[in-house]
Design a protein around this motif. Structure first.
Motif, mmCIF file in Angstrom:
data_model
loop_
_atom_site.group_PDB
_atom_site.id
_atom_site.type_symbol
_atom_site.label_atom_id
_atom_site.label_comp_id
_atom_site.label_asym_id
_atom_site.label_seq_id
_atom_site.Cartn_x
_atom_site.Cartn_y
_atom_site.Cartn_z
ATOM 1 N N LYS A 35 0.828 -1.209 0.000
ATOM 2 C CA LYS A 35 0.000 0.000 0.000
ATOM 3 C C LYS A 35 0.865 1.262 0.000
ATOM 4 O O LYS A 35 0.487 2.272 -0.611
ATOM 5 N N ASP A 90 -9.204 -4.463 1.947
ATOM 6 C CA ASP A 90 -8.130 -3.623 2.465
ATOM 7 C C ASP A 90 -7.613 -2.657 1.404
ATOM 8 O O ASP A 90 -7.431 -1.466 1.682
ATOM 9 N N SER A 150 -8.536 1.144 1.783
ATOM 10 C CA SER A 150 -7.438 2.058 2.100
ATOM 11 C C SER A 150 -7.401 3.267 1.169
ATOM 12 O O SER A 150 -6.888 4.323 1.541
#
Length: 394
Positions: free
Chosen positions: A103, A173, A177
């Motif tokens: 990420k 996720d 995010s």
């Protein structure tokens, strides 16, 4: 009073920019919401993107081979060509290996893209080429073969229901995010889900792949939508002859059409076929983005296709940006007949050499001309080649 009016205006703008905030997160955007979102975007124009020094999405994103400097350089070329988006493939194994690091690299990538005025479309899963992806160093390109190192996601893992919780967490996720990140244009939840794979991987392909995908794809849409992203969700239809009649769609295509906030599709055919595809999909009343086109040897070219799309206000993302380790300048049939003795007469995909020189300057001129023109407008210099002042008839 003016501050009160400003606050009201900003609130209304936020409502249209992020329709998912004002509704049940499990609901698809309405056609009106999708159209309002699309009207606020620049005309989507770009390429499916892989840096020249990466053979696949794993090599692009892994910590040891992620190359921000190279991406920055190549996005500079894209910006000069008038591009406003790039379609970029992610991978579930990268998240499984190091979610936080992955990420962080996505955020760095978005910073580079934003610097160049580019809002990427991120692809979560893909059913093309190698069904058995592996992390770590990737093998070198097979000489003369198109996309010889590309890997599927999740690939064979889709046949194992015990993997579903991991895949669910990956989607939730990643989308969660970046769900409010205005630097992202859209989420393409699965590329060509029912593609049988391609290449020489038949013996390794999951059995009843279409059945597994038909079961999993609706869940992927639901997982992504549960994060309430301000960006639309989509998955592009890509084969069969008629997409206008829901009764003629297979189970996977029905999910793609019925769950996509904006409709996306692929077409590598002649201009007349492309125009027919657009008419088929316009019946659904939603914005259209062609997320794959341009195969010069198939008759799908910048010159022939892009003006049609601009007039119809269809977003356009060609396959291949820069020639490199993916070797997608080679045609699909190179899997059966590798181009080892000489390169193809005509590049199949890709717009730039690895040093930034255009394969054909005229294509870049058309991209730039159409990008800079108002929505739905096709300038004369993009529609036909302008004769120089010195040109005379004989």
């Amino acid at each position: 009073m003016k501050y009160a009016l400003l606050a009201v205006a900003m609130g209304l703008a936020a409502t249209f920019a992020a329709p998912s905030h004002a509704r049940d997160a499990s609901q698809r955007w309405t056609p009106a919401e999708a159209k309002a979102w699309y009207a606020k975007q620049q005309w989507p124009l770009g390429s499916n993107y892989l840096p020249a020094n990466a053979i696949n999405q794993l090599e692009m994103w892994q910590a040891d081979t992620f190359d921000p400097a190279r991406i920055d350089q190549e996005f500079g070329w894209a910006q000069q060509a008038g591009m406003t988006t790039m379609r970029v493939f992610l991978h579930d194994l990268l998240w499984q290996q190091d979610a936080a690091g992955f990420k962080k690299r996505i955020d760095s990538f978005l910073t580079i893209a934003n610097k160049h005025g580019i809002k990427p479309i991120f692809v979560l899963f893909d059913s093309c080429w190698d069904p058995e992806p592996k992390l770590g160093p990737q093998h070198p390109p097979i000489p003369g073969v198109h996309n010889s190192g590309w890997v599927q996601s999740p690939g064979v893992a889709m046949t194992d229901p015990s993997q579903y919780p991991r895949l669910e967490q990956y989607v939730k996720d990643i989308v969660g995010s970046f769900a409010k990140d205005q630097r992202i244009l859209a989420w393409d939840v699965w590329n060509e889900p029912d593609n049988p794979g391609g290449g020489n991987y038949d013996a390794r392909e999951p059995k009843d792949k279409e059945g597994h995908v038909a079961k999993l794809l609706p869940q992927v849409f639901a997982w992504a939508r549960s994060a309430a992203p301000v960006q639309p969700l989509t998955s592009g239809v890509w084969h069969h002859d008629d997409w206008s009649d829901p009764a003629k769609l297979n189970a996977v295509e029905r999910t793609q059409i019925e769950q996509s906030d904006v409709i996306s599709f692929h077409d590598y055919s002649w201009p007349e076929t492309f125009a027919g595809r657009v008419k088929q999909l316009q019946t659904y009343g939603r914005p259209l983005i062609c997320t794959e086109y341009m195969a010069r040897g198939n008759g799908s070219t910048i010159d022939g296709i892009l003006p049609i799309a601009k007039k119809a206000d269809v977003g356009m993302v060609n396959w291949g940006f820069v020639v490199g380790k993916s070797q997608t300048n080679m045609p699909w049939d190179s899997w059966q007949r590798p181009y080892t003795m000489a390169p193809p007469t005509l590049w199949f995909h890709d717009l730039f050499h690895a040093d930034g020189k255009p394969y054909r300057q005229r294509e870049i001129d058309i991209l730039r001309s159409l990008s800079h023109a108002p929505r739905g407008v096709v300038p004369a210099d993009a529609l036909s080649y302008p004769l120089s002042a010195g040109a005379t008839s004989r």
